[in-house]
Design a protein around this motif. Structure first.
Motif, PDB file in Angstrom:
ATOM      1  N   ALA A 122     -43.742 -15.474   1.316  1.00  0.00           N
ATOM      2  CA  ALA A 122     -43.707 -16.156   0.684  1.00  0.00           C
ATOM      3  C   ALA A 122     -42.654 -15.781  -0.147  1.00  0.00           C
ATOM      4  O   ALA A 122     -41.871 -16.895  -0.555  1.00  0.00           O
ATOM      5  N   VAL A 123     -43.148 -14.622  -0.812  1.00  0.00           N
ATOM      6  CA  VAL A 123     -41.690 -14.543  -2.861  1.00  0.00           C
ATOM      7  C   VAL A 123     -40.961 -14.301  -1.727  1.00  0.00           C
ATOM      8  O   VAL A 123     -39.451 -14.829  -2.285  1.00  0.00           O
ATOM      9  N   SER A 124     -40.782 -13.336   0.061  1.00  0.00           N
ATOM     10  CA  SER A 124     -38.963 -12.840  -0.390  1.00  0.00           C
ATOM     11  C   SER A 124     -38.432 -14.274   0.092  1.00  0.00           C
ATOM     12  O   SER A 124     -37.418 -14.576   0.040  1.00  0.00           O
ATOM     13  N   GLU A 125     -38.981 -15.210   0.988  1.00  0.00           N
ATOM     14  CA  GLU A 125     -38.407 -16.196   1.428  1.00  0.00           C
ATOM     15  C   GLU A 125     -37.953 -17.372   0.511  1.00  0.00           C
ATOM     16  O   GLU A 125     -36.690 -17.774  -0.114  1.00  0.00           O
ATOM     17  N   ALA A 126     -39.099 -17.416  -0.592  1.00  0.00           N
ATOM     18  CA  ALA A 126     -38.410 -18.039  -2.339  1.00  0.00           C
ATOM     19  C   ALA A 126     -37.020 -17.119  -2.797  1.00  0.00           C
ATOM     20  O   ALA A 126     -36.214 -18.039  -2.867  1.00  0.00           O
ATOM     21  N   PHE A 127     -37.197 -15.598  -2.432  1.00  0.00           N
ATOM     22  CA  PHE A 127     -36.253 -15.186  -2.954  1.00  0.00           C
ATOM     23  C   PHE A 127     -34.651 -15.847  -2.555  1.00  0.00           C
ATOM     24  O   PHE A 127     -33.731 -16.147  -3.329  1.00  0.00           O
ATOM     25  N   PHE A 206     -36.308 -22.964  -9.422  1.00  0.00           N
ATOM     26  CA  PHE A 206     -37.501 -22.973  -8.332  1.00  0.00           C
ATOM     27  C   PHE A 206     -38.753 -23.684  -8.395  1.00  0.00           C
ATOM     28  O   PHE A 206     -39.550 -22.842  -8.920  1.00  0.00           O
ATOM     29  N   ALA A 207     -38.744 -24.825  -7.790  1.00  0.00           N
ATOM     30  CA  ALA A 207     -39.578 -26.290  -8.233  1.00  0.00           C
ATOM     31  C   ALA A 207     -40.557 -25.176  -6.839  1.00  0.00           C
ATOM     32  O   ALA A 207     -40.738 -24.934  -5.814  1.00  0.00           O
ATOM     33  N   LYS A 208     -41.461 -25.155  -7.545  1.00  0.00           N
ATOM     34  CA  LYS A 208     -43.062 -24.736  -6.366  1.00  0.00           C
ATOM     35  C   LYS A 208     -42.387 -24.541  -4.756  1.00  0.00           C
ATOM     36  O   LYS A 208     -42.297 -25.809  -4.219  1.00  0.00           O
TER      37      LYS A 208
END
Length: 220
Positions: A122-127, A206-208
């Protein structure tokens, strides 16, 4: 604030000495103006938290702590612990928390017993979506209610980051732009308030976003 005499002989920091005024006064020395540094730590030959942060290339996450720590420095040697990481730090209000400089704070929320792989993904995709590199992250943040969440802890360690746990009062003091199921546990939100609470500019970049059982927001 720095006051310079009308004869341009002295530059005296009168407000915010540890927050840039001392440095400005020293810069004015290049113009032949003598800096007069009066902050207690400097006049007694002790290094302030802000001085250690500048020397070490670090940012101070909890700036409200520095007054108490600097006062303690005047009376005795205060221990300085260096943790290479990945690691997790749980500190009381009388501890200043310094991290290597970075611009972004990543707020993370998750469901109970989330696998580490889900958080990392999830964090990698957000990055990727936000155009942020892991090396640009100052710190990761979440609610103290997730202190025992093994998957979250392992994921942040895998990402090479440091994780800060925030209490309910700190999170609820921030305005959560997006609706959140965290209201069920007495919080206005987790990912967005956590990111904003620790960020320097209080700017949500970057919104939730929700990725399965993980929510991620990024602020700076």
């Amino acid at each position: 604030m720095v006051v310079v005499g009308p004869d341009l002989r002295y530059a005296v920091p009168v407000v915010g000495g540890h927050h840039g005024a001392n440095d400005l006064a020293r810069e004015l020395a290049r113009l032949g103006i003598e800096p007069v540094i009066t902050t207690a730590t400097e006049t007694r030959g002790r290094e302030s938290v802000e001085g250690i942060a500048a020397r070490s290339g670090c940012d101070i996450v909890n700036r409200d702590s520095t007054r108490a720590v600097n006062a303690a420095v005047l009376d005795a040697d205060v221990p300085l612990y260096a943790i290479a990481g990945p690691g997790i730090v749980v500190a009381g209000p009388g501890v200043s928390f310094l991290v290597r400089k970075g611009e972004y704070v990543v707020g993370v929320g998750c469901r109970k017993d989330v696998p580490a792989a889900d958080v990392t993904r999830a964090v990698s995709e957000a990055f990727r979506e936000a155009g942020v590199a892991p090396a640009e992250v100052l710190v990761y943040a979440t609610t103290e209610k997730k202190r025992g969440e093994a998957g979250l802890l392992a994921a942040v360690a895998d990402l090479g980051g440091n994780l800060v746990f925030l209490d309910d009062e700190t999170l609820n003091a921030e305005e959560a732009p997006s609706p959140s199921r965290a209201s069920l546990i007495g919080l206005a939100g987790v990912a967005e308030p956590a990111a904003l609470a620790v960020s320097k500019r209080k700017e949500l970049v970057f919104a939730k976003q929700t990725y399965g059982s993980v929510t991620v927001a990024i602020a700076r």
